[in-house]
Design a protein around this motif. Structure first.
Motif, PDB file in Angstrom:
ATOM      1  N   ARG A   1      39.937  36.122  41.859  1.00  0.00           N
ATOM      2  CA  ARG A   1      40.791  35.240  41.059  1.00  0.00           C
ATOM      3  C   ARG A   1      42.006  34.875  41.904  1.00  0.00           C
ATOM      4  NH1 ARG A   1      42.025  40.421  39.197  1.00  0.00           N
ATOM      5  NH2 ARG A   1      44.253  40.913  39.232  1.00  0.00           N
ATOM      6  N   PHE A   2      42.568  33.699  41.614  1.00  0.00           N
ATOM      7  CA  PHE A   2      43.733  33.254  42.381  1.00  0.00           C
ATOM      8  C   PHE A   2      45.002  33.516  41.595  1.00  0.00           C
ATOM      9  CE2 PHE A   2      40.236  30.846  44.185  1.00  0.00           C
ATOM     10  CZ  PHE A   2      40.483  30.987  45.540  1.00  0.00           C
ATOM     11  N   GLU A   3      45.977  34.071  42.290  1.00  0.00           N
ATOM     12  CA  GLU A   3      47.315  34.264  41.706  1.00  0.00           C
ATOM     13  C   GLU A   3      48.305  33.639  42.680  1.00  0.00           C
ATOM     14  OE1 GLU A   3      47.840  38.463  41.049  1.00  0.00           O
ATOM     15  OE2 GLU A   3      46.320  38.547  39.466  1.00  0.00           O
ATOM     16  N   GLY A   4      48.623  32.357  42.461  1.00  0.00           N
ATOM     17  CA  GLY A   4      49.530  31.660  43.371  1.00  0.00           C
ATOM     18  C   GLY A   4      48.930  31.577  44.769  1.00  0.00           C
ATOM     19  N   ASP A   5      49.647  32.136  45.733  1.00  0.00           N
ATOM     20  CA  ASP A   5      49.190  32.087  47.124  1.00  0.00           C
ATOM     21  C   ASP A   5      48.270  33.247  47.487  1.00  0.00           C
ATOM     22  OD1 ASP A   5      50.571  29.773  47.578  1.00  0.00           O
ATOM     23  OD2 ASP A   5      52.294  30.737  48.532  1.00  0.00           O
ATOM     24  N   THR A   6      47.822  33.979  46.469  1.00  0.00           N
ATOM     25  CA  THR A   6      47.036  35.190  46.733  1.00  0.00           C
ATOM     26  C   THR A   6      45.650  35.096  46.094  1.00  0.00           C
ATOM     27  OG1 THR A   6      49.061  36.511  46.775  1.00  0.00           O
ATOM     28  CG2 THR A   6      47.005  37.709  46.492  1.00  0.00           C
ATOM     29  N   LEU A   7      44.636  35.459  46.862  1.00  0.00           N
ATOM     30  CA  LEU A   7      43.304  35.688  46.305  1.00  0.00           C
ATOM     31  C   LEU A   7      43.186  37.182  46.043  1.00  0.00           C
ATOM     32  CD1 LEU A   7      40.301  34.985  45.645  1.00  0.00           C
ATOM     33  CD2 LEU A   7      39.811  35.416  48.074  1.00  0.00           C
ATOM     34  N   VAL A   8      42.881  37.536  44.792  1.00  0.00           N
ATOM     35  CA  VAL A   8      42.711  38.944  44.416  1.00  0.00           C
ATOM     36  C   VAL A   8      41.215  39.176  44.206  1.00  0.00           C
ATOM     37  CG1 VAL A   8      43.313  40.739  42.754  1.00  0.00           C
ATOM     38  CG2 VAL A   8      44.969  38.914  43.288  1.00  0.00           C
ATOM     39  N   VAL A   9      40.660  40.144  44.927  1.00  0.00           N
ATOM     40  CA  VAL A   9      39.224  40.431  44.817  1.00  0.00           C
ATOM     41  C   VAL A   9      39.053  41.824  44.220  1.00  0.00           C
ATOM     42  CG1 VAL A   9      37.023  40.553  46.039  1.00  0.00           C
ATOM     43  CG2 VAL A   9      38.837  39.029  46.883  1.00  0.00           C
ATOM     44  N   ASP A  10      38.350  41.873  43.115  1.00  0.00           N
ATOM     45  CA  ASP A  10      38.109  43.135  42.416  1.00  0.00           C
ATOM     46  C   ASP A  10      36.692  43.593  42.759  1.00  0.00           C
ATOM     47  OD1 ASP A  10      39.321  44.667  39.749  1.00  0.00           O
ATOM     48  OD2 ASP A  10      37.130  44.741  39.896  1.00  0.00           O
TER      49      ASP A  10
ATOM     50  N   ALA B   1      34.669  33.093  41.887  1.00  0.00           N
ATOM     51  CA  ALA B   1      36.080  33.034  41.491  1.00  0.00           C
ATOM     52  C   ALA B   1      36.210  32.007  40.369  1.00  0.00           C
ATOM     53  CB  ALA B   1      36.952  32.677  42.687  1.00  0.00           C
ATOM     54  N   ASP B   2      35.308  32.119  39.395  1.00  0.00           N
ATOM     55  CA  ASP B   2      35.283  31.148  38.300  1.00  0.00           C
ATOM     56  C   ASP B   2      35.438  31.821  36.946  1.00  0.00           C
ATOM     57  OD1 ASP B   2      32.918  32.502  38.193  1.00  0.00           O
ATOM     58  OD2 ASP B   2      31.606  30.744  38.325  1.00  0.00           O
ATOM     59  N   GLY B   3      35.936  33.042  36.960  1.00  0.00           N
ATOM     60  CA  GLY B   3      36.199  33.725  35.699  1.00  0.00           C
ATOM     61  C   GLY B   3      35.064  34.576  35.180  1.00  0.00           C
ATOM     62  N   ARG B   4      33.929  34.565  35.855  1.00  0.00           N
ATOM     63  CA  ARG B   4      32.809  35.372  35.362  1.00  0.00           C
ATOM     64  C   ARG B   4      33.091  36.866  35.601  1.00  0.00           C
ATOM     65  NH1 ARG B   4      27.894  33.571  39.183  1.00  0.00           N
ATOM     66  NH2 ARG B   4      29.054  31.617  39.110  1.00  0.00           N
ATOM     67  N   PRO B   5      32.458  37.738  34.804  1.00  0.00           N
ATOM     68  CA  PRO B   5      32.675  39.175  34.995  1.00  0.00           C
ATOM     69  C   PRO B   5      31.785  39.715  36.120  1.00  0.00           C
ATOM     70  CG  PRO B   5      31.182  38.817  33.153  1.00  0.00           C
ATOM     71  CD  PRO B   5      31.581  37.448  33.646  1.00  0.00           C
ATOM     72  N   HIS B   6      31.953  40.998  36.415  1.00  0.00           N
ATOM     73  CA  HIS B   6      31.062  41.642  37.377  1.00  0.00           C
ATOM     74  C   HIS B   6      29.617  41.537  36.896  1.00  0.00           C
ATOM     75  CE1 HIS B   6      33.806  43.457  40.259  1.00  0.00           C
ATOM     76  NE2 HIS B   6      34.618  43.780  39.274  1.00  0.00           N
ATOM     77  N   ARG B   7      28.695  41.439  37.847  1.00  0.00           N
ATOM     78  CA  ARG B   7      27.297  41.368  37.434  1.00  0.00           C
ATOM     79  C   ARG B   7      26.790  42.770  37.087  1.00  0.00           C
ATOM     80  NH1 ARG B   7      24.331  38.638  42.387  1.00  0.00           N
ATOM     81  NH2 ARG B   7      22.485  39.135  41.156  1.00  0.00           N
ATOM     82  N   ALA B   8      25.813  42.788  36.208  1.00  0.00           N
ATOM     83  CA  ALA B   8      25.318  44.071  35.706  1.00  0.00           C
ATOM     84  C   ALA B   8      23.939  44.398  36.259  1.00  0.00           C
ATOM     85  CB  ALA B   8      25.267  44.041  34.180  1.00  0.00           C
ATOM     86  N   ASP B   9      23.403  43.516  37.113  1.00  0.00           N
ATOM     87  CA  ASP B   9      22.004  43.681  37.527  1.00  0.00           C
ATOM     88  C   ASP B   9      21.872  44.112  38.989  1.00  0.00           C
ATOM     89  OD1 ASP B   9      22.947  41.380  38.662  1.00  0.00           O
ATOM     90  OD2 ASP B   9      21.131  40.200  38.280  1.00  0.00           O
ATOM     91  N   ALA B  10      22.966  44.632  39.575  1.00  0.00           N
ATOM     92  CA  ALA B  10      22.903  44.972  41.005  1.00  0.00           C
ATOM     93  C   ALA B  10      22.953  46.476  41.200  1.00  0.00           C
ATOM     94  CB  ALA B  10      24.070  44.316  41.732  1.00  0.00           C
ATOM     95  N   ASP B  11      22.267  46.952  42.231  1.00  0.00           N
ATOM     96  CA  ASP B  11      22.349  48.359  42.608  1.00  0.00           C
ATOM     97  C   ASP B  11      23.689  48.618  43.282  1.00  0.00           C
ATOM     98  OD1 ASP B  11      19.884  49.438  41.796  1.00  0.00           O
ATOM     99  OD2 ASP B  11      18.873  48.433  43.470  1.00  0.00           O
ATOM    100  N   PRO B  12      24.148  49.877  43.239  1.00  0.00           N
ATOM    101  CA  PRO B  12      25.344  50.222  44.011  1.00  0.00           C
ATOM    102  C   PRO B  12      25.109  49.897  45.489  1.00  0.00           C
ATOM    103  CG  PRO B  12      24.730  52.027  42.544  1.00  0.00           C
ATOM    104  CD  PRO B  12      23.605  51.026  42.500  1.00  0.00           C
ATOM    105  N   SER B  13      26.169  49.453  46.178  1.00  0.00           N
ATOM    106  CA  SER B  13      25.972  49.002  47.550  1.00  0.00           C
ATOM    107  C   SER B  13      27.184  49.326  48.423  1.00  0.00           C
ATOM    108  CB  SER B  13      25.695  47.494  47.570  1.00  0.00           C
ATOM    109  OG  SER B  13      26.812  46.801  47.044  1.00  0.00           O
ATOM    110  N   TYR B  14      27.037  49.076  49.725  1.00  0.00           N
ATOM    111  CA  TYR B  14      28.087  49.396  50.697  1.00  0.00           C
ATOM    112  C   TYR B  14      29.331  48.538  50.496  1.00  0.00           C
ATOM    113  CZ  TYR B  14      24.521  52.074  53.075  1.00  0.00           C
ATOM    114  OH  TYR B  14      23.570  53.004  53.350  1.00  0.00           O
ATOM    115  N   MET B  15      29.112  47.279  50.134  1.00  0.00           N
ATOM    116  CA  MET B  15      30.248  46.372  49.974  1.00  0.00           C
ATOM    117  C   MET B  15      30.591  46.122  48.510  1.00  0.00           C
ATOM    118  SD  MET B  15      29.693  43.758  53.148  1.00  0.00           S
ATOM    119  CE  MET B  15      28.049  43.238  52.704  1.00  0.00           C
ATOM    120  N   GLY B  16      29.792  46.710  47.614  1.00  0.00           N
ATOM    121  CA  GLY B  16      30.089  46.620  46.192  1.00  0.00           C
ATOM    122  C   GLY B  16      29.898  45.222  45.617  1.00  0.00           C
TER     123      GLY B  16
END
Lengths: 133, 269
Positions: B173-182, B153-168
Motif C-alpha cells: 500500500r502507498f502512504e505518501g512517498d512510501t510503499l509499505v509491504v506487508d 497494491a490494490d487493496g486486496r488481502p493476503h492470499r489464502a491459497d499459498a504454501d509458506p515460502s522463503y519470501m512469504g
C-alpha cells in the motif's frame, strides 16, 4: 590512511558485506593457508556459477600422468564488476595456478592466481598490502 | 485585459507551485498518482582492481592482514564477523532462547540454510535491485538470484491459497512517498542474518521503501513473538537510482553448491 584508500576500504566492505550475492561459507573451514600448491595444466571446464566460480584443471606430472583438480574462486557477480569475465579464465589453455589446498586433502583448492603462457595473470590480492598497489 | 488576467493567473499558479515546492518537495509520481519507485536501485560500486595489459589484480584489501602471511583466510572470514559484531542493531531474542541462537551461530558454517543455495528470503535478501510498477501492482526483481516478488497494491488481502515460502506473501500500500509491504506466510527455512538468527513460520515482516529525491530508503521490521523479545527494524539502507545502461539486470548464474562436502571445521564467517 589517505582519503583515496579510505574509499577503497569502504568499497571492500561493501564487496564483502552488504552486497554479498549469496551466503559464503568460511574460507578457513575449507582451505589450508599453510598448504599453497602450484599446479600446471590445461583448463578443461569453467563453471560460472554462484556462490563461487569453479575452474577445472587437468594437471600433468613429469611422468605424463594426468590428475584432475577443481579450483574455487570468488563469486561471478563480484568478478564481473572487477572486469573479470568467464572468458578471462582460459578455457582450453595451459596455465599455472597458485592455490591453497583443501583441508580434506582432495584435489581441490582455492585459486589465488592464474598465470597464462604469455605471462599475463589474474590474481586475487588479499591483505593489507593491497593499499600499496 | 485577457493577457493581464492570464499573467495574474500564471503568477498565482507559479506562486502556488513555489509554495508547494518549499513545503513538500514532491517525489516523482506514476501516472496513477503514486510515488514512482520504478528503476534500478542500489547498484554496488566497482570493486578495486588494478589492470596492467591483460593482467588483472583483483583487490580485496583486508586491514591488518599480511597478504603473504598465514592469516589471509581468517582475515577474510573475520571481516564480516567483526563488522556484524560492531553493529549495534541486532534482533533481540527472548532470554531463554539466547543459548539456542548461540549454538546455531557457532555451527553457522554448516547450519545456515543460505549456504546450500536456498533463497536468503525476506528480509535477509534485502531490497530489490529493480522495481517495476504498474497500476495496482509492484514487482520486485532480485537480479543477483533471479528471484521476483509480485506485490498487489490494490487493496486486496493476503492470499489464502499459498504454501509458506522463503519470501512469504506480500501485499503493498502507498502512504505518501512510501510503499509499505506487508509480508506473511513464511517458512522457517531462512535466518534473519548469519549469527543464528532463526525465526518461526509466525514471522511477520513490514518493509518500507521511501522515495527521497534520487534514492530509496529501505527498512524491514520483523515481528516474531515466538522468538523475538520485541520487533526488530533493520538499519536503514539508502539505495541510489542507477541510470547506467551497464547496470541493466542480467540473468544470474545458478547457485551450485560444491563446497559443503569439503568443510572440515566450524570456523565462523
Amino acid at each position: 590512511m589517505n582519503r583515496r584508500w579510505a574509499g577503497v576500504w569502504a568499497l571492500a566492505g561493501m564487496l564483502l558485506g552488504g552486497v554479498s550475492m549469496s551466503a559464503h561459507h568460511s574460507f578457513a573451514a575449507e582451505f589450508d593457508i599453510n598448504k599453497p600448491v602450484t599446479l600446471s595444466g590445461t583448463v578443461t571446464k569453467i563453471e560460472w556459477v554462484n556462490p563461487h566460480v569453479y575452474v577445472f584443471l587437468d594437471v600433468r606430472d613429469a611422468a605424463g600422468k594426468v590428475t584432475p583438480w577443481s579450483l574455487s574462486s570468488l563469486g561471478p557477480a563480484a568478478a564481473r564488476r572487477a572486469g573479470v569475465t568467464r572468458s578471462s579464465f582460459g578455457q582450453g589453455e595451459t596455465v599455472t595456478v597458485l592455490a591453497y589446498h583443501a583441508k580434506d586433502g582432495s584435489n581441490f583448492g582455492f585459486m589465488r592466481r592464474m598465470t597464462f603462457a604469455d605471462g599475463h595473470s589474474i590474481e586475487l590480492w588479499l591483505g593489507d598490502d593491497a593499499v600499496k598497489q | 485585459m485577457t493577457n493581464m488576467l492570464s499573467a495574474a493567473a500564471a503568477a498565482m499558479l507559479l506562486t502556488g507551485a513555489i509554495t508547494a515546492a518549499q513545503t513538500t518537495p514532491a517525489s516523482p509520481r506514476t501516472q496513477d498518482g503514486q510515488v514512482d519507485l520504478n528503476g534500478i536501485w542500489g547498484v554496488a560500486p566497482l570493486p578495486p582492481a588494478v589492470k596492467a595489459g591483460d593482467s588483472v589484480r583483483w583487490l580485496l584489501p583486508l586491514k591488518g592482514v599480511n597478504p603473504e602471511g598465514t592469516d589471509v583466510f581468517k582475515g577474510l572470514d573475520r571481516w564480516q564477523v567483526d563488522a556484524r559484531a560492531a553493529a549495534p542493531n541486532k534482533p533481540e531474542y527472548k532470554p531463554e532462547l539466547l543459548q539456542k541462537v548461540k549454538e546455531l551461530s557457532d555451527k553457522q558454517g554448516v547450519l545456515d540454510p543460505a549456504f546450500y543455495c536456498k533463497p536468503q528470503g525476506v528480509p535477509r535478501m534485502g531490497p530489490p535491485t529493480q522495481i517495476v510498477q504498474t497500476p495496482g501492482q509492484v514487482v520486485f526483481l532480485y537480479g543477483a538470484s533471479n528471484l521476483f516478488r509480485v506485490i498487489p497494491a490494490d487493496g486486496r488481502p493476503h492470499r489464502a491459497d499459498a504454501d509458506p515460502s522463503y519470501m512469504g506473501d506480500s501485499i503493498g500500500r502507498f502512504e505518501g512517498d512510501t510503499l509499505v509491504v506487508d509480508v506473511t506466510n513464511f517458512n522457517d527455512d531462512t535466518w534473519l542474518g548469519s549469527d543464528g538468527y532463526y525465526h518461526t513460520e509466525a514471522m511477520h515482516v513490514v518493509e518500507r521503501l521511501r522515495r527521497e529525491g534520487d534514492a530509496i530508503i529501505y527498512t524491514a521490521t520483523v515481528e516474531d513473538p515466538a522468538v523475538l523479545a520485541k520487533p526488530w527494524t533493520t538499519t536503514p539502507r539508502t539505495l541510489k537510482r542507477s541510470t547506467s545502461a551497464s547496470d541493466a539486470l542480467l540473468e544470474a548464474p545458478p547457485c551450485v553448491e560444491h563446497d559443503a562436502p569439503h568443510i572440515v571445521t566450524l570456523d565462523h564467517h
